[in-house]
Design a protein around this motif. Structure first.
Motif, mmCIF file in Angstrom:
data_model
loop_
_atom_site.group_PDB
_atom_site.id
_atom_site.type_symbol
_atom_site.label_atom_id
_atom_site.label_comp_id
_atom_site.label_asym_id
_atom_site.label_seq_id
_atom_site.Cartn_x
_atom_site.Cartn_y
_atom_site.Cartn_z
ATOM 1 N N TYR A 250 -7.912 110.746 50.223
ATOM 2 C CA TYR A 250 -9.225 110.924 49.608
ATOM 3 C C TYR A 250 -10.175 109.739 49.804
ATOM 4 C CZ TYR A 250 -7.645 115.245 47.426
ATOM 5 O OH TYR A 250 -7.195 116.524 47.211
ATOM 6 N N GLU A 251 -9.724 108.740 50.535
ATOM 7 C CA GLU A 251 -10.578 107.590 50.846
ATOM 8 C C GLU A 251 -11.178 106.982 49.581
ATOM 9 O OE1 GLU A 251 -13.778 106.395 54.383
ATOM 10 O OE2 GLU A 251 -13.363 108.510 53.936
ATOM 11 N N VAL A 252 -10.291 106.672 48.633
ATOM 12 C CA VAL A 252 -10.698 106.042 47.376
ATOM 13 C C VAL A 252 -9.795 104.833 47.127
ATOM 14 C CG1 VAL A 252 -11.548 108.170 46.330
ATOM 15 C CG2 VAL A 252 -9.140 107.533 46.036
ATOM 16 N N ASN A 253 -10.217 103.996 46.158
ATOM 17 C CA ASN A 253 -9.394 102.884 45.698
ATOM 18 C C ASN A 253 -8.918 103.181 44.281
ATOM 19 O OD1 ASN A 253 -9.755 101.214 48.016
ATOM 20 N ND2 ASN A 253 -11.816 100.713 47.289
ATOM 21 N N ILE A 254 -7.609 102.999 44.084
ATOM 22 C CA ILE A 254 -7.034 103.298 42.768
ATOM 23 C C ILE A 254 -6.660 102.000 42.063
ATOM 24 C CG2 ILE A 254 -5.086 104.368 41.566
ATOM 25 C CD1 ILE A 254 -4.981 106.475 43.732
ATOM 26 N N SER A 255 -7.082 101.870 40.812
ATOM 27 C CA SER A 255 -6.655 100.743 39.976
ATOM 28 C C SER A 255 -5.837 101.307 38.814
ATOM 29 C CB SER A 255 -7.849 99.955 39.454
ATOM 30 O OG SER A 255 -8.643 100.740 38.588
ATOM 31 N N ILE A 287 -0.348 110.144 32.054
ATOM 32 C CA ILE A 287 -1.400 109.136 32.190
ATOM 33 C C ILE A 287 -2.744 109.844 32.335
ATOM 34 C CG2 ILE A 287 0.096 107.382 33.221
ATOM 35 C CD1 ILE A 287 -0.884 108.135 35.931
ATOM 36 N N SER A 288 -3.809 109.099 32.085
ATOM 37 C CA SER A 288 -5.156 109.661 32.200
ATOM 38 C C SER A 288 -5.850 109.063 33.424
ATOM 39 C CB SER A 288 -5.983 109.360 30.942
ATOM 40 O OG SER A 288 -6.104 107.972 30.743
ATOM 41 N N TYR A 289 -6.904 109.738 33.871
ATOM 42 C CA TYR A 289 -7.624 109.222 35.043
ATOM 43 C C TYR A 289 -9.124 109.307 34.811
ATOM 44 C CZ TYR A 289 -8.749 114.015 36.512
ATOM 45 O OH TYR A 289 -9.231 115.292 36.566
ATOM 46 N N GLU A 290 -9.851 108.486 35.540
ATOM 47 C CA GLU A 290 -11.312 108.456 35.489
ATOM 48 C C GLU A 290 -11.822 108.160 36.892
ATOM 49 O OE1 GLU A 290 -14.942 106.065 33.186
ATOM 50 O OE2 GLU A 290 -12.827 105.621 32.729
ATOM 51 N N ILE A 291 -12.784 108.966 37.357
ATOM 52 C CA ILE A 291 -13.347 108.792 38.702
ATOM 53 C C ILE A 291 -14.707 108.126 38.596
ATOM 54 C CG2 ILE A 291 -14.076 109.940 40.833
ATOM 55 C CD1 ILE A 291 -12.206 112.232 40.143
ATOM 56 N N GLU A 292 -14.887 107.001 39.261
ATOM 57 C CA GLU A 292 -16.171 106.292 39.281
ATOM 58 C C GLU A 292 -16.558 106.078 40.759
ATOM 59 O OE1 GLU A 292 -15.810 102.699 37.105
ATOM 60 O OE2 GLU A 292 -15.549 103.688 35.142
ATOM 61 N N GLY A 293 -17.284 107.032 41.329
ATOM 62 C CA GLY A 293 -17.659 106.933 42.735
ATOM 63 C C GLY A 293 -16.438 106.990 43.636
ATOM 64 N N GLU A 294 -16.201 105.894 44.359
ATOM 65 C CA GLU A 294 -15.043 105.833 45.258
ATOM 66 C C GLU A 294 -13.868 105.099 44.610
ATOM 67 O OE1 GLU A 294 -16.341 104.078 48.890
ATOM 68 O OE2 GLU A 294 -17.588 105.810 49.474
ATOM 69 N N LYS A 295 -13.909 104.989 43.302
ATOM 70 C CA LYS A 295 -12.849 104.315 42.564
ATOM 71 C C LYS A 295 -12.221 105.252 41.547
ATOM 72 C CE LYS A 295 -11.967 100.095 39.896
ATOM 73 N NZ LYS A 295 -12.571 98.879 39.308
ATOM 74 N N VAL A 296 -10.888 105.212 41.447
ATOM 75 C CA VAL A 296 -10.147 106.014 40.467
ATOM 76 C C VAL A 296 -9.366 105.060 39.575
ATOM 77 C CG1 VAL A 296 -8.342 107.734 40.124
ATOM 78 C CG2 VAL A 296 -9.954 107.981 42.038
ATOM 79 N N ILE A 297 -9.527 105.213 38.280
ATOM 80 C CA ILE A 297 -8.844 104.348 37.310
ATOM 81 C C ILE A 297 -7.779 105.168 36.586
ATOM 82 C CG2 ILE A 297 -9.113 102.849 35.305
ATOM 83 C CD1 ILE A 297 -12.093 102.560 36.112
ATOM 84 N N LEU A 298 -6.520 104.700 36.656
ATOM 85 C CA LEU A 298 -5.417 105.364 35.970
ATOM 86 C C LEU A 298 -4.955 104.504 34.800
ATOM 87 C CD1 LEU A 298 -3.296 106.554 39.045
ATOM 88 C CD2 LEU A 298 -5.139 107.771 37.855
ATOM 89 N N THR A 299 -4.801 105.154 33.633
ATOM 90 C CA THR A 299 -4.426 104.420 32.423
ATOM 91 C C THR A 299 -3.303 105.148 31.696
ATOM 92 O OG1 THR A 299 -6.742 103.742 32.190
ATOM 93 C CG2 THR A 299 -5.293 103.357 30.313
ATOM 94 N N LYS A 300 -2.349 104.366 31.219
ATOM 95 C CA LYS A 300 -1.248 104.955 30.444
ATOM 96 C C LYS A 300 -1.787 105.447 29.104
ATOM 97 C CE LYS A 300 3.145 105.800 29.665
ATOM 98 N NZ LYS A 300 3.894 106.794 30.442
ATOM 99 N N LYS A 301 -1.428 106.671 28.705
ATOM 100 C CA LYS A 301 -1.906 107.215 27.427
ATOM 101 C C LYS A 301 -1.237 106.523 26.246
ATOM 102 C CE LYS A 301 -3.121 111.848 29.049
ATOM 103 N NZ LYS A 301 -2.823 113.298 28.927
#
Length: 301
Positions: A250-255, A287-301
């Motif tokens: 998907y050509e994104v960066n995951i944090s 876990i939950s996720y949030e998409i911000e443009g070309e960035k995806v943020i994954l967080t433990k619930k």
């Protein structure tokens, strides 16, 4: 006349009286004729300088003739050698340099039809190369990344990756080589995997995996070629490898925040819908996720 007189005459030892008597004797005339004949056979005086110049000239002339002969055959030799070198160069270029290479970029897949109609589906950021001219004699593919192979039956078919080698006759299998992960899945036929000193033969639904130097052999019933359906599938693979593959698709960066990236994941995600793909990963891991443009943020619930 005595022999003593003759000897003394030859040595120049006769007295004047003896010399006079000897010269008036009959023997003297015979000896005189004999010595005159002998003088005619004396070797001529050798002129050393003149003779050296004659010999030197002869040597130089012979050397010139040999050089001339050498010059006559040397151009022919050069022509023959050049022709042989040209043929060898053409052979090496034709059979060694005619390599076909196919590669994919991020978020891209390609389907490649090999010379024998075998089919390769290349995943993103992957490549294969093969010799098109020598294919009939050697069905060999070098690869990087991930690819699904559907091999037409025939002679031995080899896939060479930096982590190992796969040998088949006619089958369908998937090879994934990403960083420290090396995985081979057999869908049909028989696959032989060579990794370091290990040799493993896979039948359908068998998975060979090498990760961090450890080998494992698993079996999953009902395996289907995931690349053929625009999906990435994983079987007991660390979450880190799953997220890396997601970034390639998907050509994104995951944090990530507070997520254990070494825990195993079994599942799959689609390549056509980013939200559906993220849910396929995050729901099983809670876990939950949030998409911000070309960035995806994954967080433990």
């Amino acid at each position: 006349m005595s022999e003593n007189y003759i000897e003394k005459w030859l040595n120049g030892e006769l007295s004047e009286q003896e010399k006079l008597e000897f010269e008036n004797s009959p023997e003297f005339e015979s000896l005189k004729k004999l010595t005159s004949s002998i003088d005619k056979f004396k070797a001529p005086e050798l002129n050393k300088e003149k003779e050296w110049q004659r010999i030197k000239g002869s040597i130089q002339e012979r050397s010139h003739q040999e050089t001339k002969k050498s010059v006559q055959w040397f151009p022919t030799f050069i022509k023959v050698a050049a022709a042989i070198a040209l043929l060898v160069t053409a052979y090496i270029y034709f059979f060694s340099n005619n390599i076909t290479t196919v590669s994919t970029s991020i978020a891209e897949k390609k389907t490649v039809v090999l010379p024998d109609s075998s089919i390769v589906i290349l995943n993103s950021l992957s490549s294969i190369s093969y010799n098109d001219n020598n294919w009939e004699n050697q069905r060999e593919v070098k690869m990087e990344g991930e690819a699904l192979f559907t091999v037409r039956k025939g002679s031995k078919f080899e896939v060479e990756a930096s982590s190992g080698k796969i040998k088949v006759l006619g089958t369908q299998f998937n090879v994934r080589e990403r960083e420290s992960l090396f995985e081979v899945i057999c869908y049909e036929g028989l696959v032989q995997v060579n990794k370091d000193d290990e040799e493993v033969k896979l039948t359908p639904n068998k998975i060979f995996r090498s990760f961090g130097g450890d080998y494992s052999l698993d079996e999953k019933i009902g395996l289907t070629p995931h690349l053929a359906t625009d999906e990435s599938a994983f079987y007991s693979v660390p979450v880190k490898e799953v997220l890396n593959e997601f970034e390639r698709q998907y050509e994104v960066n995951i944090s990530v925040k507070d997520i254990n990236l070494q825990q195993d994941f079994t599942g799959k995600f689609t390549h056509t819908d980013i939200d559906l793909a993220l849910k396929s990963i995050t729901v099983p891991l809670d876990i939950s996720y949030e998409i911000e443009g070309e960035k995806v943020i994954l967080t433990k619930k």
